[in-house]
Design an enzyme around this catalytic site. Structure first.
Site, mmCIF file in Angstrom:
data_model
loop_
_atom_site.group_PDB
_atom_site.id
_atom_site.type_symbol
_atom_site.label_atom_id
_atom_site.label_comp_id
_atom_site.label_asym_id
_atom_site.label_seq_id
_atom_site.Cartn_x
_atom_site.Cartn_y
_atom_site.Cartn_z
ATOM 1 N N ASP A 119 0.643 -1.443 0.117
ATOM 2 C CA ASP A 119 0.414 0.157 0.547
ATOM 3 C C ASP A 119 0.655 1.193 0.433
ATOM 4 O O ASP A 119 1.506 1.754 1.094
ATOM 5 C CB ASP A 119 -1.428 -0.090 1.264
ATOM 6 C CG ASP A 119 -1.833 1.310 1.450
ATOM 7 O OD1 ASP A 119 -1.742 2.116 0.440
ATOM 8 O OD2 ASP A 119 -3.271 0.739 1.540
ATOM 9 N N SER B 10 -8.154 -1.532 1.393
ATOM 10 C CA SER B 10 -7.577 -2.920 0.768
ATOM 11 C C SER B 10 -7.985 -4.185 0.712
ATOM 12 O O SER B 10 -8.534 -4.719 -0.753
ATOM 13 C CB SER B 10 -5.964 -2.860 0.642
ATOM 14 O OG SER B 10 -5.257 -1.891 0.287
ATOM 15 N N ASP C 3 -0.794 0.132 -4.821
ATOM 16 C CA ASP C 3 -1.868 0.407 -5.263
ATOM 17 C C ASP C 3 -1.730 2.426 -5.943
ATOM 18 O O ASP C 3 -2.799 2.448 -6.731
ATOM 19 C CB ASP C 3 -3.362 0.686 -3.863
ATOM 20 C CG ASP C 3 -2.718 1.193 -2.524
ATOM 21 O OD1 ASP C 3 -1.395 1.164 -2.708
ATOM 22 O OD2 ASP C 3 -2.922 1.550 -1.532
ATOM 23 N N HIS D 68 -10.147 -3.092 6.410
ATOM 24 C CA HIS D 68 -9.347 -2.048 6.088
ATOM 25 C C HIS D 68 -9.802 -1.910 4.552
ATOM 26 O O HIS D 68 -9.604 -3.079 3.767
ATOM 27 C CB HIS D 68 -7.929 -1.404 6.072
ATOM 28 C CG HIS D 68 -7.625 -0.339 5.951
ATOM 29 N ND1 HIS D 68 -6.407 -0.246 4.996
ATOM 30 C CD2 HIS D 68 -8.345 0.682 6.261
ATOM 31 C CE1 HIS D 68 -6.189 1.845 5.499
ATOM 32 N NE2 HIS D 68 -7.113 1.789 6.781
ATOM 33 N N GLU E 253 -1.106 -8.075 1.759
ATOM 34 C CA GLU E 253 -1.040 -6.995 2.087
ATOM 35 C C GLU E 253 0.306 -6.804 2.771
ATOM 36 O O GLU E 253 0.073 -7.258 3.803
ATOM 37 C CB GLU E 253 -2.093 -6.060 2.130
ATOM 38 C CG GLU E 253 -2.208 -4.752 1.786
ATOM 39 C CD GLU E 253 -3.505 -3.258 2.625
ATOM 40 O OE1 GLU E 253 -3.165 -2.483 1.747
ATOM 41 O OE2 GLU E 253 -3.908 -4.133 3.442
ATOM 42 N N SER F 118 -6.765 3.665 -1.333
ATOM 43 C CA SER F 118 -7.195 2.468 -1.577
ATOM 44 C C SER F 118 -8.098 1.174 -1.652
ATOM 45 O O SER F 118 -7.549 1.061 -1.786
ATOM 46 C CB SER F 118 -5.931 2.642 -0.277
ATOM 47 O OG SER F 118 -4.748 2.814 -0.010
ATOM 48 N N HIS G 200 -0.882 10.931 -0.785
ATOM 49 C CA HIS G 200 -0.310 9.570 -2.044
ATOM 50 C C HIS G 200 -0.314 10.744 -2.992
ATOM 51 O O HIS G 200 -0.697 12.198 -3.342
ATOM 52 C CB HIS G 200 -2.324 8.721 -2.518
ATOM 53 C CG HIS G 200 -2.835 8.472 -1.289
ATOM 54 N ND1 HIS G 200 -3.871 7.877 -1.706
ATOM 55 C CD2 HIS G 200 -2.107 7.734 -0.205
ATOM 56 C CE1 HIS G 200 -3.886 6.989 -0.239
ATOM 57 N NE2 HIS G 200 -2.491 7.396 0.372
HETATM 58 ZN ZN LIG Z 1 -3.200 6.432 2.463
#
Ligand SMILES: [Zn+2]
Ligand SMILES: *[C@@H]1O[C@H](CO)[C@@H](O)[C@H](O)[C@H]1NC(C)=O
Ligand SMILES: *[C@@H]1O[C@H](CO)[C@@H](O)[C@H](O)[C@H]1NC(C)=O
Ligand SMILES: *[C@@H]1O[C@H](CO)[C@@H](O)[C@H](O)[C@H]1NC(C)=O
Length: 536
Positions: free
Chosen positions: A71, A186, A390, A184, A344, A121, A467
């Site tokens: 991630d 992902s 991601d 979560h 992950e 994500s 991000h």
């Molecule tokens: Zn993030």
């Protein structure tokens, strides 16, 4: 306000800080309306797959499919992590190689989602697990579902299947492993259909004035609905999402649910009722005790919320990602029809959001160790392993440092005011310092300089680093790895894996031999002929 709601609110605020919502767009060019359908992304992927499959060779098919997801593992993160890997062993480091960097297939992936240039994500999980791009903050539904639109998420045409569901339909087993809460964004892409990634428990659904009976929370979907209830292995953090607010978990943390349900008990009861061997574990010893003869179903929840950063975890009580991956593969390998496993490394992202460089790089190395374990356990002949991220982050690897210079240390040079700066910093985030008379502070004088939770310096101050919108890398090893080369939409990834693994609705590899392949080829021929006919 009672303390439990205060806790809820604080938790929600902390998570919302990582991934805040976007402002309303103004005067932007319109989005292609076709992008709001699943068909658009399926066609886009299948057309690209059709083209690339002509350069594909190899008769093997992938009985087993494993997807590793870092991630927030941007390309600069990998370069820095490989350097740290070498430096941890006393070498210069730049020449080092992560396990997955030796994979023969490599490509680049475009990560934007339908309504955002820079993704989160949840929408990316829908792309790389369901093969469809959608809206920021939503999972397992098309872009016809706006965030928090519970009703729209229940319309059948707006719900999409994941590669985990494609695998189950072919009799394969499925598992999910993560260092975050198992609810979560992902991992939820493998099983949840939700208009809001934050709806991890019923209280969060209620907080958005929605009815959890109409739009089930993510934990509820994992335990009591398909495909989640069919998953053989579920390992990660997040116990609080599964238990009522007026009880505490094994480590004394209160639950978050307000529906008085204990989903951990419900999971156990369901397996007992169906006479299926199963185990619920919450610490490393209990997990280890399952290694020799694991049950058919395993639920491991090792923390109330996310698991700790590896460098901060108690190694005696918390399993590593590598250990969780190992038992998952052991368990899933028992199915002769093969499996789909999602693993992950979820906290690379969190460390970046906090500008904690050392932690982000170490979490990347932990993911790499898990990949190394999987490559040891699984043959290249029948197991496709894909490693990707991601979305990117805004970490910069910069300056003109000397070869072998500490990757999380100071640059060999100073800035033009002779102030030191770090080899790794960020363009934004909580690590911003005020300048004094236009000159940067001397960061080396800070009392926690060099500690794990020292924040790297940044340009634009924000309470959480963001991000990045740049492409992420993808690596592949095993049957049909060549398909993964090129630069393409993230939503193509599950279609490529499904092709190699003979599952899912689209084109399948020649070696699949099944009726499906013939079927799909026939349909494509019919479509192609029809299209030619129409345009001639
Ligand atoms: Zn993030
Ligand atoms: C959702 O659907 C229900 C039942 O049809 C309806 O009562 C409710 O008003 C709808 N909510 C929204 C926000 O449209
Ligand atoms: C928790 O609250 C529910 C009702 O809200 C009650 O039925 C239950 O007994 C309580 N459990 C404990 C351990 O207090
Ligand atoms: C449950 O499984 C055990 C062991 O596989 C078997 O001996 C038993 O007959 C099963 N019981 C039922 C009710 O199916």
């Amino acid at each position: 306000m009672s303390s439990k709601y205060l806790i809820l609110l604080v938790l929600a605020v902390v998570d919302a800080r990582y991934h805040p919502e976007a402002p309303e767009p103004r005067n932007l060019p319109p989005i292609n309306p076709l992008e709001y359908t699943a068909e658009y992304w399926f066609n886009e992927a299948q057309a690209a797959l059709q083209k690339r499959s002509q350069r594909d060779s190899g008769q093997n098919v992938a009985r087993n499919l494993v997807m590793f997801l870092g991630d927030g593992m941007s390309v600069p993160t990998m370069a820095a992590a490989r350097t740290l890997k070498g430096q941890n062993e006393g070498r210069t480091g730049e020449e080092e190689e992560l396990f997955f960097e030796s994979f023969p297939g490599i490509g680049l992936v475009k990560t934007y989602c339908v309504n955002q240039q820079i993704a989160d994500s949840a929408c990316t999980a829908t792309a790389y697990l369901c093969g469809v791009k959608n809206n920021y903050g939503t999972t397992g539904v098309t872009a016809a579902v706006a965030r928090r639109d519970c009703n729209a998420s229940n319309i059948e045409a707006n719900r999409v299947q994941s590669i985990a569901e494609w695998a189950l339909a072919e009799g394969k087993d499925v598992g999910i492993v993560t260092t975050t809460r198992v609810t979560h964004a992902s991992p939820s892409g493998a099983y949840a259909k939700t208009a809001n990634r934050n709806w991890e428990n019923d209280a969060q659904v209620l907080a958005d004035s929605q009815d959890p009976e109409v739009c089930a929370d993510i934990a509820q979907q994992l335990i009591n609905m398909n495909p989640g209830k069919q998953f053989k292995v579920i390992l990660g953090g997040g116990r609080q999402e599964f238990i009522p607010h007026n009880i505490t978990d094994e480590e004394g943390e209160p639950g978050l649910r307000t529906d008085n349900r204990n989903l951990i008990e419900e999971w156990q009861q369901d397996k007992t009722d169906r006479n299926l061997s199963h185990a619920y574990v919450w610490n490393k010893d209990q997990l280890k005790s399952q290694f020799e003869s694991p049950p058919e179903y395993l639920l491991g929840l090792f923390e109330g919320s996310h698991m700790h950063y590896h460098l901060e975890a108690n190694p005696d009580t918390e399993p590593t990602l590598e250990e969780m991956t190992e038992i998952a593969i052991r368990m899933l390998s028992r199915n002769e029809k093969g499996f789909f496993l999602f693993v992950e490394g979820g906290r690379i992202d969190h460390a970046h959001h906090a500008n904690y460089v050392h932690l982000a790089l170490d979490e990347t190395l932990e993911l790499d160790k898990a990949v190394g374990k999987a490559t040891d356990m699984l043959s290249e002949d029948d197991s496709l392993i894909v490693v990707t991220a991601d979305h990117s982050h805004v970490m910069a690897f910069n300056g003109y440092s000397a070869r072998g210079n500490s990757i999380y240390g100071l640059s060999s040079q100073t800035d033009s005011d002779r102030m030191p700066y770090m080899t790794i910093s960020y363009t934004n985030g909580p690590g911003a310092r005020k300048q004094v008379n236009g000159v940067r502070d001397d960061i080396t004088k800070e009392s926690n300089f060099g500690e794990l939770r020292w924040r790297a310096h940044v340009d634009a101050p924000r309470n959480s680093e963001t991000h990045g919108g740049d492409d992420v890398a993808i690596f592949a090893r095993g049957p049909h790895y060549r398909l993964f080369s090129g630069l393409y939409e993230q939503s193509q990834i599950p279609h490529l894996m499904a092709y190699a693994g003979c599952i899912g609705p689209g084109l399948h590899a020649e070696g699949c031999n099944g009726a499906n392949t013939v079927h799909v080829t026939a349909i494509l021929i019919v479509i192609t002929t029809a299209v030619k006919f129409l345009f001639l």
